[in-house]
Design a protein around this motif. Sequence first.
Motif, PDB file in Angstrom:
ATOM      1  N   ASP A 180      21.339   2.789 -28.488  1.00 18.03           N
ATOM      2  CA  ASP A 180      20.873   3.708 -29.639  1.00 18.03           C
ATOM      3  C   ASP A 180      21.066   2.961 -30.951  1.00 18.03           C
ATOM      4  O   ASP A 180      19.990   3.231 -32.028  1.00 18.03           O
ATOM      5  CB  ASP A 180      22.330   5.316 -29.974  1.00 18.03           C
ATOM      6  N   GLY A 225      18.323   2.258 -32.652  1.00 19.97           N
ATOM      7  CA  GLY A 225      18.070   2.980 -34.398  1.00 19.97           C
ATOM      8  C   GLY A 225      17.425   2.541 -35.476  1.00 19.97           C
ATOM      9  O   GLY A 225      16.621   2.209 -36.311  1.00 19.97           O
ATOM     10  N   TYR A 252      13.621   1.584 -35.069  1.00 22.06           N
ATOM     11  CA  TYR A 252      12.845   2.287 -35.933  1.00 22.06           C
ATOM     12  C   TYR A 252      13.295   2.350 -37.424  1.00 22.06           C
ATOM     13  O   TYR A 252      12.436   2.679 -38.226  1.00 22.06           O
ATOM     14  CB  TYR A 252      13.243   3.718 -34.980  1.00 22.06           C
ATOM     15  N   LEU A 308       8.585   9.344 -41.242  1.00 26.85           N
ATOM     16  CA  LEU A 308       9.061   9.797 -40.322  1.00 26.85           C
ATOM     17  C   LEU A 308       9.973   8.805 -39.026  1.00 26.85           C
ATOM     18  O   LEU A 308      11.309   9.305 -38.638  1.00 26.85           O
ATOM     19  CB  LEU A 308       8.448  10.679 -39.464  1.00 26.85           C
ATOM     20  N   ALA A 309       9.340   7.968 -38.721  1.00 24.60           N
ATOM     21  CA  ALA A 309      10.506   6.711 -38.181  1.00 24.60           C
ATOM     22  C   ALA A 309      11.659   6.385 -38.688  1.00 24.60           C
ATOM     23  O   ALA A 309      12.568   6.062 -37.804  1.00 24.60           O
ATOM     24  CB  ALA A 309       9.510   5.048 -38.179  1.00 24.60           C
ATOM     25  N   ALA A 351      13.407   8.076 -40.766  1.00 27.27           N
ATOM     26  CA  ALA A 351      13.960   8.953 -40.308  1.00 27.27           C
ATOM     27  C   ALA A 351      15.025   9.471 -39.055  1.00 27.27           C
ATOM     28  O   ALA A 351      16.160   9.511 -38.641  1.00 27.27           O
ATOM     29  CB  ALA A 351      13.786  10.704 -41.040  1.00 27.27           C
ATOM     30  N   TYR A 352      14.197   8.792 -37.852  1.00 30.13           N
ATOM     31  CA  TYR A 352      14.374   9.595 -36.904  1.00 30.13           C
ATOM     32  C   TYR A 352      15.321   7.952 -36.449  1.00 30.13           C
ATOM     33  O   TYR A 352      16.591   7.764 -35.905  1.00 30.13           O
ATOM     34  CB  TYR A 352      13.334   8.865 -35.886  1.00 30.13           C
ATOM     35  N   GLY A 353      15.182   6.655 -36.805  1.00 30.16           N
ATOM     36  CA  GLY A 353      15.225   5.445 -36.930  1.00 30.16           C
ATOM     37  C   GLY A 353      17.660   5.806 -37.395  1.00 30.16           C
ATOM     38  O   GLY A 353      18.473   5.268 -36.542  1.00 30.16           O
ATOM     39  N   PHE A 380      18.414   8.523 -37.264  1.00 32.42           N
ATOM     40  CA  PHE A 380      18.762   9.957 -36.500  1.00 32.42           C
ATOM     41  C   PHE A 380      20.174   8.818 -35.275  1.00 32.42           C
ATOM     42  O   PHE A 380      20.995   9.071 -34.709  1.00 32.42           O
ATOM     43  CB  PHE A 380      17.726  10.733 -35.935  1.00 32.42           C
ATOM     44  N   ARG A 381      19.256   8.022 -34.842  1.00 34.52           N
ATOM     45  CA  ARG A 381      19.222   7.532 -33.650  1.00 34.52           C
ATOM     46  C   ARG A 381      21.029   6.384 -33.612  1.00 34.52           C
ATOM     47  O   ARG A 381      21.854   6.210 -32.910  1.00 34.52           O
ATOM     48  CB  ARG A 381      18.506   6.303 -33.311  1.00 34.52           C
ATOM     49  N   ARG A 383      24.112   9.348 -33.830  1.00 35.14           N
ATOM     50  CA  ARG A 383      24.083   9.673 -32.821  1.00 35.14           C
ATOM     51  C   ARG A 383      24.452   8.761 -31.497  1.00 35.14           C
ATOM     52  O   ARG A 383      25.666   8.930 -31.236  1.00 35.14           O
ATOM     53  CB  ARG A 383      22.848   9.790 -31.589  1.00 35.14           C
TER      54      ARG A 383
END
Length: 109
Positions: free
Chosen positions: A51, A55, A58, A89-90, A92-94, A96-97, A100
């Motif tokens: 992750d 992340g 990303y 968006l990528a 922000a998702y990175g 988040f990963r 996590r």
Amino acid sequence: MQSFLTNSVRPIRDEWSLKFPILPQSVDYLMSVQEEFRKKNKPVNIKAIFDVVMGLIYAGVGGVLTVSKYVGLEISFPPPEVVTVFGALAFAYGLFRVYRGYKTYKQDS
């Protein structure tokens, strides 16, 4: 006869030490050795590492796509606004990963 057995000097042995005299006197000792070994040789949490690494990838790609139009990197197919939104968006998702993965790693510690 019963009073003789209750006042005996012989130590009380558990079931394992009676069957296997080579083993230590107490199963508790074995369990503490196992727990100590597990603490020293803790398995690596592959999901948490995966992750975090993904992340970072990303977030890196998202960051490059987000600022691509401002630094002179030309991407011709999608319009520059779409590339910027997708990059944000990528990114922000990175993040988040990464969060996590860090949370999973700390939870298992």
